[in-house]
Motif scaffolding. Structure first.
Motif, PDB file in Angstrom:
ATOM      1  N   ALA A 100      -3.746   2.808  -4.486  1.00  0.00           N
ATOM      2  CA  ALA A 100      -3.283   1.486  -4.926  1.00  0.00           C
ATOM      3  C   ALA A 100      -4.461   0.697  -5.492  1.00  0.00           C
ATOM      4  O   ALA A 100      -5.620   1.115  -5.420  1.00  0.00           O
ATOM      5  N   VAL A 101      -4.146  -0.450  -6.015  1.00  0.00           N
ATOM      6  CA  VAL A 101      -5.164  -1.380  -6.505  1.00  0.00           C
ATOM      7  C   VAL A 101      -5.722  -2.142  -5.304  1.00  0.00           C
ATOM      8  O   VAL A 101      -4.978  -2.557  -4.409  1.00  0.00           O
ATOM      9  N   GLY A 102      -7.028  -2.313  -5.266  1.00  0.00           N
ATOM     10  CA  GLY A 102      -7.625  -3.087  -4.186  1.00  0.00           C
ATOM     11  C   GLY A 102      -7.191  -4.538  -4.232  1.00  0.00           C
ATOM     12  O   GLY A 102      -6.783  -5.049  -5.284  1.00  0.00           O
ATOM     13  N   ASN A 103      -7.252  -5.192  -3.100  1.00  0.00           N
ATOM     14  CA  ASN A 103      -6.854  -6.594  -3.027  1.00  0.00           C
ATOM     15  C   ASN A 103      -7.860  -7.376  -2.188  1.00  0.00           C
ATOM     16  O   ASN A 103      -8.867  -6.823  -1.728  1.00  0.00           O
ATOM     17  N   GLN A 104      -7.580  -8.639  -1.981  1.00  0.00           N
ATOM     18  CA  GLN A 104      -8.527  -9.490  -1.269  1.00  0.00           C
ATOM     19  C   GLN A 104      -8.715  -9.036   0.173  1.00  0.00           C
ATOM     20  O   GLN A 104      -9.821  -9.105   0.727  1.00  0.00           O
ATOM     21  N   THR A 105      -7.645  -8.551   0.788  1.00  0.00           N
ATOM     22  CA  THR A 105      -7.731  -8.101   2.177  1.00  0.00           C
ATOM     23  C   THR A 105      -8.378  -6.732   2.283  1.00  0.00           C
ATOM     24  O   THR A 105      -9.228  -6.486   3.152  1.00  0.00           O
ATOM     25  N   HIS A 106      -7.970  -5.831   1.405  1.00  0.00           N
ATOM     26  CA  HIS A 106      -8.503  -4.466   1.398  1.00  0.00           C
ATOM     27  C   HIS A 106      -8.998  -4.168  -0.016  1.00  0.00           C
ATOM     28  O   HIS A 106      -8.245  -3.716  -0.875  1.00  0.00           O
ATOM     29  N   PRO A 107     -10.272  -4.406  -0.279  1.00  0.00           N
ATOM     30  CA  PRO A 107     -10.807  -4.262  -1.638  1.00  0.00           C
ATOM     31  C   PRO A 107     -10.921  -2.813  -2.087  1.00  0.00           C
ATOM     32  O   PRO A 107     -10.787  -1.874  -1.283  1.00  0.00           O
ATOM     33  N   SER A 108     -11.155  -2.637  -3.370  1.00  0.00           N
ATOM     34  CA  SER A 108     -11.393  -1.300  -3.913  1.00  0.00           C
ATOM     35  C   SER A 108     -12.552  -0.638  -3.176  1.00  0.00           C
ATOM     36  O   SER A 108     -13.495  -1.297  -2.737  1.00  0.00           O
ATOM     37  N   GLY A 109     -12.469   0.672  -3.019  1.00  0.00           N
ATOM     38  CA  GLY A 109     -13.485   1.409  -2.278  1.00  0.00           C
ATOM     39  C   GLY A 109     -13.163   1.528  -0.804  1.00  0.00           C
ATOM     40  O   GLY A 109     -13.959   2.072  -0.043  1.00  0.00           O
ATOM     41  N   THR A 110     -11.981   1.050  -0.417  1.00  0.00           N
ATOM     42  CA  THR A 110     -11.575   1.051   0.987  1.00  0.00           C
ATOM     43  C   THR A 110     -10.521   2.122   1.237  1.00  0.00           C
ATOM     44  O   THR A 110      -9.675   2.387   0.387  1.00  0.00           O
ATOM     45  N   VAL A 111     -10.566   2.718   2.425  1.00  0.00           N
ATOM     46  CA  VAL A 111      -9.515   3.626   2.886  1.00  0.00           C
ATOM     47  C   VAL A 111      -8.916   3.042   4.154  1.00  0.00           C
ATOM     48  O   VAL A 111      -9.646   2.707   5.096  1.00  0.00           O
ATOM     49  N   THR A 112      -7.609   2.880   4.165  1.00  0.00           N
ATOM     50  CA  THR A 112      -6.919   2.351   5.336  1.00  0.00           C
ATOM     51  C   THR A 112      -5.993   3.414   5.920  1.00  0.00           C
ATOM     52  O   THR A 112      -5.654   4.407   5.264  1.00  0.00           O
ATOM     53  N   VAL A 113      -5.593   3.208   7.150  1.00  0.00           N
ATOM     54  CA  VAL A 113      -4.636   4.082   7.830  1.00  0.00           C
ATOM     55  C   VAL A 113      -3.457   3.224   8.246  1.00  0.00           C
ATOM     56  O   VAL A 113      -3.619   2.251   8.994  1.00  0.00           O
ATOM     57  N   ASP A 114      -2.303   3.538   7.710  1.00  0.00           N
ATOM     58  CA  ASP A 114      -1.091   2.743   7.967  1.00  0.00           C
ATOM     59  C   ASP A 114      -1.312   1.270   7.624  1.00  0.00           C
ATOM     60  O   ASP A 114      -0.880   0.369   8.334  1.00  0.00           O
ATOM     61  N   GLY A 115      -2.044   1.047   6.532  1.00  0.00           N
ATOM     62  CA  GLY A 115      -2.244  -0.304   6.026  1.00  0.00           C
ATOM     63  C   GLY A 115      -3.344  -1.102   6.700  1.00  0.00           C
ATOM     64  O   GLY A 115      -3.575  -2.255   6.337  1.00  0.00           O
ATOM     65  N   GLN A 116      -4.053  -0.479   7.657  1.00  0.00           N
ATOM     66  CA  GLN A 116      -5.084  -1.205   8.390  1.00  0.00           C
ATOM     67  C   GLN A 116      -6.408  -0.437   8.365  1.00  0.00           C
ATOM     68  O   GLN A 116      -6.419   0.790   8.318  1.00  0.00           O
TER      69      GLN A 116
END
Length: 320
Positions: free
Chosen positions: A291-307
């Motif tokens: 997805a496109v990075g956002n203010q909460t989870h910026p580009s370069g981030t990997v999340t698990v179940d949205g967190q």
């Protein structure tokens, strides 16, 4: 009396280790000269190198010399196929104490050769040196056969994330061995000798993979490489990850979390890649999305179940 590297000598060992090495059609000049000559049909060569150091990457009381050889070759060949390339040849640097049994070093060479034979890869040369501990350095070469390389930087929003191969098995094996046990045998063997899904690298490239990476440091750590290089956000769905029974058994016995093995365990050398949804091969398992990075989870981030994932995401050298 046990023959050692000291009594065999450098050139005696090299002769014994190379006298029966098969050479593939890409090899124009093999072992015996100052350097090897390998054909590069489309004018490009894929190159990677890795080190195995005794006490850091393997222990003689945990792994046989044959296991170490298989592992040393596998971790490099996996890097080549992760580029969508076909491995062609390797060179090997070997360091060991003078009192190391020659049979141990030749068994290592046999492991290297057998792993390479799975893909028709040739051992075309290398070097030996006396050292205080055993060191194995492998440099692998591959051909793209006219294809473009599959880089870490090509993931696009809307792509799906998929994996091929085992995740968490080697880490579970390490947890078992670290406790002084030898079972479940399946995970112990996975730690000693990885089984990369070699055929899936070229298959992913032909299917149109937009990015790909070898999972050597842990799924989250290696996906972070893709997320950073591609400037995207990647989210993993934990429900899509398979947790086999042996991993559950080890987690239960050691008080660990089986999902953590899968998310952060390295050295299985699975492949993770991104594809347009219609392009995912049926031999791969979809586990997330780009997805496109956002203010909460910026580009370069990997999340698990949205967190964000709490805790280390995998192995990093030199981290204190």
């Amino acid at each position: 009396m046990t023959e050692t590297l000291g009594s065999t000598g450098e050139f005696g060992f090299i002769e014994a280790a190379t006298k029966s090495l098969p050479q593939g059609e890409d090899v124009l000049v093999g072992p015996g000269d100052d350097a090897a000559v390998v054909a590069v049909p489309d004018g490009r060569m894929v190159i990677t190198t890795d080190l195995l150091v005794e006490g850091r990457h393997f222990r003689q009381d945990w792994s046989s010399a044959y296991d170490v050889g298989r592992k040393a070759a596998a971790q490099n060949l996996a890097d080549i196929v992760a580029m969508g390339a076909r491995p062609t040849s390797i060179v090997v640097g070997f360091g060991g104490p003078a009192d190391l049994p020659t049979a141990w070093a030749l068994e290592l060479q046999q492991g290297l050769g057998d792993e390479c034979e799975l893909l028709g890869v040739s051992i075309v040369g290398g070097d030996t040196v006396q050292s205080d501990k055993i060191i194995v350095s492998v440099t692998a070469f591959g051909s793209l056969d006219g294809r473009s390389p599959v880089l870490r930087s090509g993931a696009r929003p809307g792509d799906e994330v998929a994996v091929a191969g085992r995740l968490g098995w080697a880490e579970a094996g390490f947890a078992v061995l670290n406790r002084g046990f030898r079972s479940p045998r399946t995970v112990v063997e996975a730690h000693r000798r990885p089984a990369p899904p070699y055929a899936e690298g070229v298959r992913a490239a032909l299917a149109g993979a937009s990015s790909m990476c070898d999972v050597s440091d842990g799924l989250l750590a290696d996906l972070t490489h893709i997320a950073v290089a591609s400037e995207v956000l990647i989210d993993i769905r934990s429900a899509a990850l398979t947790i086999p029974e042996p991993l559950q058994a080890v987690a239960s016995a050691t008080g660990a979390d089986a999902l953590t093995f899968v998310l952060t365990g390295g050295e299985d050398h699975a492949l993770v890649a991104t594809f347009e949804p219609a392009d995912v091969p049926d031999t791969w398992t979809v586990i997330g999305a780009v997805a496109v990075g956002n203010q909460t989870h910026p580009s370069g981030t990997v999340t698990v179940d949205g967190q964000p994932y709490a805790g280390p995401t995998g192995h990093t050298h030199f981290r204190s």
